[in-house]
Write a protein that holds these residues in place. Sequence first.
Motif: not given
Length: 333
Positions: A23, A4, A38-39
């Motif tokens: 994120h 992140p 981020g994810d």
Amino acid sequence: MTNPPVLAEVWRGDLLESQHRGHAVIVTASGDIVEQWGDPAKLIYPRSSAKMLQALPLLESGAAQANRLESHHHALACASHNGAEIHTAPVAEWISALGLRESDLRCGPQVPDDAPARHALRAQGTPPCQLHNNCSGKHAGFLTLGQHLGAGPEYNDPEHPVQAAVRAAFEDMTGEISPGYGIDGCSAPNFSCTLKGLAVAMAKMATPESLQGSRRAAAEALVQAMIAHPLLVAGEGRACSELMAACGGRAAVKTGAEGVFVAILPEHKLGIALKIEDGTTRASEAAMAALLVRLGLLERDHPAAERRMKRPVMNRRDILTGHIRAAELLLSP
């Protein structure tokens, strides 16, 4: 997993004192990622940011129409409100019209965040009730749907027909089978999904033509209600209300507990979802304001944007000591 990035910073004087990592993802209704930080695959609880999805069965079942619910009811069904008179009075009237009482709610009492309402209760020596709960509008919607379905009173039960309808709508809109649920602050189940799935659901809300039949009409009505009644969705001084009003009908935004924030962007036909790792609202508000600026929905110097993107930190003598800032990466090309 993508680490992140820092989405918000806390400065004291000239020193970076704290950082908030998180994120964020911007997507289309078909699931194409426009931008990400981020994810996007991070599994989260959407918390109150999913209230628009939880309200879909209320409208698409015919329960809202059968009970002559109007736009302000739709907005309250999506709300995390302050418990002010403008919130509690219409929810009380709504429940009464159903032939029910405050005790039929299952959200629990809450001290109102609205200062005048809080002071009035204290002056009267009256404890807060469930109408003051920030989720009372959502729960009035659950009661309405449960009554329409002829179901029992315990509508918060994850196996109840109301929650079965909510889960079906949630999974259809996110495009994911939820792996499970947690119990929210208002005692309703909160179904988990990925951050991308939540953003896809928001993009579908922003693109009602991508939906079919009663779902299309329900999504469109809920988004229009939020935009038309920003103060009912949250309240005075709240980021949701101020940012929606500042966007002038171009966005519907909604916060959730533990650093979640979403946006529905009809003009762009996009959805945004973000999650701050440490769960802080100050960071999620800064990040969402920055993304609205990034997409041209707000000017960077608009007061509503500035209040979140460069929030002053004052000490007890009202001296400016620093700022909470959105990370520049959310604003830079």
